[in-house]
Design an enzyme around this catalytic site. Structure first.
Site, PDB file in Angstrom:
ATOM      1  N   GLU A 138       0.549  -1.271   0.071  1.00 57.67           N
ATOM      2  CA  GLU A 138      -0.568   0.180  -0.020  1.00 57.67           C
ATOM      3  C   GLU A 138       0.178   0.910  -0.047  1.00 57.67           C
ATOM      4  O   GLU A 138       0.643   2.086  -0.632  1.00 57.67           O
ATOM      5  CB  GLU A 138      -0.852   0.258   1.069  1.00 57.67           C
ATOM      6  N   THR A 191      -5.196   8.092  -4.698  1.00 59.19           N
ATOM      7  CA  THR A 191      -5.044   8.176  -2.972  1.00 59.19           C
ATOM      8  C   THR A 191      -3.936   8.278  -2.675  1.00 59.19           C
ATOM      9  O   THR A 191      -4.111   9.938  -1.447  1.00 59.19           O
ATOM     10  CB  THR A 191      -4.988   6.729  -2.457  1.00 59.19           C
TER      11      THR A 191
HETATM   12  N1  HSE Z   1      -7.756   5.228   4.493  1.00 56.94           N
HETATM   13  C1  HSE Z   1      -6.908   5.264   3.498  1.00 56.94           C
HETATM   14  C2  HSE Z   1      -7.483   6.618   2.738  1.00 56.94           C
HETATM   15  C3  HSE Z   1      -7.908   4.571   2.059  1.00 56.94           C
HETATM   16  O1  HSE Z   1      -8.438   7.030   2.190  1.00 56.94           O
HETATM   17  O2  HSE Z   1      -6.570   7.336   1.924  1.00 56.94           O
HETATM   18  C4  HSE Z   1      -6.887   4.842   0.800  1.00 56.94           C
HETATM   19  O3  HSE Z   1      -8.084   4.098  -0.551  1.00 56.94           O
END
Ligand code: HSE
Length: 319
Positions: A138, A191
């Site tokens: 990630e 993201t």
């Molecule tokens: N918790 C993370 C965000 C998840 O919201 O950035 C990304 O899929």
């Protein structure tokens, strides 16, 4: 550690991270769609990604085959290092959802790769132990080691990340009747970018609202209390800042609520939007309303309706 098998293919599902009020600490797995990864043992150490393919209808992938720039490659590299593997692997990745969709695409590939490679070794690790390696993947995709996609992708069900450093994950069984609608607008949100626009600090009043909702949601899910789930599915931390990145977000949300959803918010960092409903029929009705709102507002989208996944990712084949 030694490999005792030569080839494994595993499937890992899409996930909805944050679940409105649980930014970075709550996520759940869907039954479908998901990615499939085949891992083969090689005598030479290291990782080779031989191919990345996708289902028809998905946008062009443009995903790196350099293992250290790829979420599945990075996760498996950390795993092989962690178990002191005396072998290497080659991997084929089959994507069923695009990157940058907010459906945990990068986590699904990392989770499937980890579950596959873990099936090959003499002493496989537990799903909980795999989560840390998944977070390394990630970090490649988003610059941060969040676990709210990769933990449910590996463990199934609903997962609370009680704490990071050390990772402390708690799995909650999904209420059987809950169905999730996800609509994926045909655009991409990175993201990294969606994290970058969030404030570094939040007012105390906002924090109190958010943690009340998060606690309410967890209790609601554990007690299968639809009213409490509905009252708790609100995000006052990320959604107000990220909504602008998603075409037609408020129109879709209103349409979902008007059609009877328990709640609706951004799936992960978007652009996908999810809603929870109390039956498949209701989730389909909500999906149709969201889809109509999205097309009227601006753009096309792909709709998914799924139960929340009960089990862990599955091994599709093992040799
Ligand atoms: N918790 C993370 C965000 C998840 O919201 O950035 C990304 O899929």
């Amino acid at each position: 550690m030694k490999a005792v098998k030569t080839e494994a293919t595993a499937f890992a599902p899409a996930t909805v991270a944050n679940v409105a009020c649980g930014f970075d600490v709550l996520g759940f797995a869907l039954e479908s769609p998901g990615d499939e990864v085949t891992v083969r043992v090689t005598a030479e150490r290291g990782i080779v990604i031989t191919d990345i393919s996708s289902d028809d209808g998905l946008p062009e992938l443009n995903l790196p085959t350099n293992p250290l720039e790829n979420t599945a490659g990075g996760a498996v590299a950390a795993y092989l290092d962690g178990i002191q593997a005396d072998f290497g692997v080659s991997m084929s990745i089959r994507k069923r959802m695009p990157a940058g969709s907010g459906m945990g695409s990068s986590a699904a590939s990392a989770a499937a790769a980890l579950v596959a490679v873990n099936a090959l070794v003499e002493k496989p690790l537990s799903p909980e132990e795999l989560v840390d390696f998944g977070m390394k993947g990630e970090a490649i995709a988003s610059g941060s080691e969040h676990a709210d996609n990769v933990a449910p992708a590996i463990m199934g069900g609903i997962v609370l990340i009680r704490g990071y450093k050390p990772t402390d994950v708690v799995r909650i069984n999904a209420p059987q009747h809950l169905h999730c609608t996800v609509i994926r607008p045909h655009c991409e949100v990175s993201t990294k970018e969606a994290r970058g626009i969030l404030p570094k600090e939040i007012p105390m009043k906002t924090a109190i609202t958010q943690w009340g909702n998060l606690a309410g949601l967890i209790v609601g899910l554990m007690q299968s209390d639809d009213g409490l789930i509905a009252r708790s599915l609100h995000d006052v931390v990320a959604e107000p800042h990220r909504a602008a990145l998603i075409p037609g977000f408020y129109a879709m949300k209103q349409a979902a609520l008007d059609a009877g959803a328990l709640g609706c918010s951004i799936s992960g960092s978007g652009p996908s939007v999810f809603a929870l409903s109390t039956s498949r029929k209701a989730a389909e009705r909500v999906g149709a309303a969201m889809h109509a709102a999205l097309t009227e507002a601006c753009t096309e989208g792909t709709l998914y309706v799924s139960r929340l996944a009960e089990g862990s990712p599955r091994i599709v084949s093992l040799k």
